[in-house]
Design an enzyme around this catalytic site. Structure first.
Site, short mmCIF file in Angstrom:
data_model
loop_
_atom_site.label_atom_id
_atom_site.label_comp_id
_atom_site.label_asym_id
_atom_site.label_seq_id
_atom_site.Cartn_x
_atom_site.Cartn_y
_atom_site.Cartn_z
N TRP A 186 0.86 -1.19 0.00
CA TRP A 186 0.00 0.00 0.00
C TRP A 186 0.89 1.22 0.00
O TRP A 186 1.89 1.29 0.73
CB TRP A 186 -0.91 0.03 1.23
CG TRP A 186 -1.69 1.33 1.31
CD1 TRP A 186 -2.83 1.63 0.63
CD2 TRP A 186 -1.34 2.50 2.07
NE1 TRP A 186 -3.23 2.92 0.93
CE2 TRP A 186 -2.33 3.47 1.80
CE3 TRP A 186 -0.30 2.81 2.94
CZ2 TRP A 186 -2.32 4.75 2.39
CZ3 TRP A 186 -0.27 4.08 3.52
CH2 TRP A 186 -1.28 5.04 3.24
N GLU A 227 -2.93 -3.18 -2.55
CA GLU A 227 -4.04 -2.62 -1.76
C GLU A 227 -4.42 -1.22 -2.24
O GLU A 227 -3.60 -0.31 -2.21
CB GLU A 227 -3.65 -2.58 -0.28
CG GLU A 227 -4.72 -2.01 0.62
CD GLU A 227 -4.29 -2.02 2.08
OE1 GLU A 227 -5.07 -1.51 2.91
OE2 GLU A 227 -3.18 -2.50 2.38
N LYS A 229 -7.08 2.27 -2.33
CA LYS A 229 -7.74 3.15 -1.35
C LYS A 229 -8.54 4.20 -2.08
O LYS A 229 -8.15 4.65 -3.17
CB LYS A 229 -6.70 3.80 -0.43
CG LYS A 229 -7.29 4.43 0.82
CD LYS A 229 -6.19 4.80 1.82
CE LYS A 229 -6.79 5.27 3.14
NZ LYS A 229 -5.76 5.56 4.16
N ASP A 260 -9.61 -3.64 1.52
CA ASP A 260 -9.68 -3.15 2.90
C ASP A 260 -11.06 -2.56 3.13
O ASP A 260 -11.51 -1.71 2.36
CB ASP A 260 -8.60 -2.09 3.15
CG ASP A 260 -8.51 -1.66 4.60
OD1 ASP A 260 -9.54 -1.20 5.15
OD2 ASP A 260 -7.42 -1.76 5.19
N HIS A 263 -11.45 1.21 2.85
CA HIS A 263 -10.87 1.91 1.71
C HIS A 263 -11.84 2.13 0.55
O HIS A 263 -11.41 2.40 -0.57
CB HIS A 263 -9.63 1.17 1.21
CG HIS A 263 -8.46 1.29 2.12
ND1 HIS A 263 -7.20 0.85 1.78
CD2 HIS A 263 -8.35 1.81 3.36
CE1 HIS A 263 -6.36 1.09 2.77
NE2 HIS A 263 -7.04 1.66 3.75
N HIS A 287 -8.34 -7.05 4.23
CA HIS A 287 -7.93 -6.33 5.43
C HIS A 287 -9.21 -5.87 6.12
O HIS A 287 -9.97 -5.08 5.58
CB HIS A 287 -7.07 -5.12 5.08
CG HIS A 287 -5.62 -5.46 4.96
ND1 HIS A 287 -4.63 -4.50 4.88
CD2 HIS A 287 -4.98 -6.66 4.92
CE1 HIS A 287 -3.46 -5.09 4.80
NE2 HIS A 287 -3.65 -6.40 4.81
N ASP A 295 -12.20 6.42 6.70
CA ASP A 295 -11.30 5.29 6.96
C ASP A 295 -10.61 5.49 8.30
O ASP A 295 -9.43 5.81 8.39
CB ASP A 295 -10.26 5.20 5.83
CG ASP A 295 -9.26 4.08 6.07
OD1 ASP A 295 -9.63 3.10 6.73
OD2 ASP A 295 -8.12 4.21 5.61
N ASP A 297 -10.41 3.20 10.82
CA ASP A 297 -9.75 2.00 11.35
C ASP A 297 -10.10 1.70 12.80
O ASP A 297 -9.22 1.48 13.63
CB ASP A 297 -8.24 2.12 11.19
CG ASP A 297 -7.83 2.09 9.72
OD1 ASP A 297 -8.12 1.09 9.06
OD2 ASP A 297 -7.23 3.06 9.25
N ASP A 327 -6.65 -4.94 10.28
CA ASP A 327 -5.96 -3.69 9.96
C ASP A 327 -6.68 -2.53 10.63
O ASP A 327 -7.49 -1.84 10.02
CB ASP A 327 -5.89 -3.48 8.45
CG ASP A 327 -5.00 -2.30 8.08
OD1 ASP A 327 -4.42 -1.69 9.00
OD2 ASP A 327 -4.89 -1.99 6.88
#
Length: 420
Positions: A186, A227, A229, A260, A263, A287, A295, A297, A327
């Protein structure tokens, strides 16, 4: 235990009426592993000397809960506590900034397997597999917002060398552990505001990737993933490595896509992408995080998004083709506890999917009986799933959900609270 056994017998009978064998589901779950992310333990800090913050990263860790890991040994200690509370045998996902650098400055394009031998030996001792990630952020040469897509040849070449080194380290890990290491890439490249020349940056990224992947490694040792985004902090207008860019690159170059959960646009259904991508790609990396409005997380919980994601994996008969990693990075709470909650939530989602009477549901669907399909899905929500999960925890010698607080609190009291 006696109460759990009694509840499990009732649950077993309830699922059996729907044609579901709970023992078979538990057997399959025991073969499933999650790759736990190392960066939850120290707020994405890493062990490079005197590296300041996450400049040029597009990342932001919020919270100041005390007790984060300050060294490689402390991080390993915390991880061992986590694995002791998560049923099953799992993996560790490392970033390149987490090497054993001995307090000496080692430039990213000079890292080598010697800096990660300590992790390989630890993984052997713990019986774990390892995954790896190049670290293309938190570095002065990422401060412009561009790395592999930079128009500055010196910057771009530096990051190409770093990713090349990271892939070599991944292959070393996989070979030593006799277990394929997934190397995920990423990069934060993108722009904060209106950008005219997107073409050149994407052309440069394509060429950088071609140079990086010019060296092939045996897939029994290492596998590559890319990855994407949608946006990041400092790259709100556009990201060079978008989903469409990496999708095209991966499918034409034989690489794996990483999805992800944080993302994509909040209204996108990431679960829906799984059966589409696996028509054309042999494997997939997920992820799993929890985005709130952006985003962000957050710690993974057993919410509808995670349930639907793992249901799609199981329904697509893709557990063996899908690599799953956590993640998130939450510094607002006990970090060990956050790890444990997130990992157990994913495992519960897998178990729920394995306990679903897929054949019966598909039968209703094929016959156009959508009332019965929806009624059964609603009925499943009140079945005694918790008793099956508790039984799995009991058999794996880990606490049930309501019993994880005491050991985590005890570890905090005796270990992490003493860190300054």
């Amino acid at each position: 235990p006696a109460d759990i056994k009694a509840r499990y017998r009732y649950a077993q009978e309830s699922y059996f009426k729907l044609g579901v064998e709970t023992e078979a589901a538990l057997d399959r779950l025991s073969e499933f592993s999650i790759s736990l992310h190392c960066w939850q333990g120290d707020d994405v800090g890493g062990f490079e000397p005197k590296r300041e913050g996450l400049k040029g990263s597009g990342l932001q860790v919020t919270g100041r809960y005390p007790g984060k890991a300050r060294s490689l040994q402390e991080l390993q200690s915390d991880l061992q506590q986590v694995y002791a509370l998560v049923p099953g045998l799992h993996r560790l996902n490392l970033h390149a900034m987490y090497g054993d650098f001995g307090g000496r400055p080692v430039e990213r394009d000079q890292i080598s397997q010697e800096h990660f031998e300590i992790w390989v030996e630890w993984a052997k001792d713990q019986g774990l597999g390892l995954d790896f990630n190049a670290t293309c952020f938190a570095h002065p040469l990422a401060s412009s917002g561009y790395t592999l897509a930079s128009k500055d040849e010196k910057i771009r070449s530096f990051w190409i060398r770093h990713v090349q080194k990271s892939r070599a380290i991944s292959a070393f890990m996989g070979q030593e552990l006799k277990n394929p290491c997934v190397h995920n890439l990423w990069i934060p490249d993108g722009a904060k505001d209106v950008t005219i020349d997107r073409w050149t940056h994407r052309e440069l990224l394509r060429d950088s990737l071609d140079e990086i992947f010019a060296v092939d490694y045996d897939p029994i040792h290492m596998k590559d993933s890319l990855e994407s985004k949608l946006f990041g902090i400092g790259s709100e207008a556009y990201v060079v490595g978008s989903h469409e860019f990496y999708l095209g690159y991966a499918l034409t170059r034989g690489k794996m896509i990483c999805l992800d959960l944080g993302h994509f646009h909040p209204t996108e259904n990431v679960a829906d992408k799984i059966s589409a991508l696996l028509q054309f790609s042999p494997e997939l990396l997920l992820h799993i995080s929890r985005g709130l409005r952006w985003d962000s997380d957050h710690v993974v919980i057993l919410n509808d998004e995670v349930k639907e994601l793992l249901r799609e994996v199981v329904c697509s008969q893709a557990l063996g083709r899908t690599h799953i990693a956590l993640d998130f990075f939450d510094a607002s709470m006990n970090r060990v506890g956050a790890w444990v909650i997130g990992a157990r939530a994913v495992l519960k989602a897998v178990l729920l999917a394995l306990l679903e009477p897929t054949r019966m549901l598909c039968g209703y669907e094929e016959n156009g009986d959508y009332f019965k399909r929806l009624a059964l899905l609603e009925g499943l929500s009140t079945l005694p799933f918790g008793a099956v999960w508790d039984t799995y925890c009991l058999r794996q010698n880990v606490p049930t959900d309501l019993d994880i607080v005491d050991p985590i609190t005890a570890y905090e009291r005796s270990v992490t609270s003493k860190r300054t």
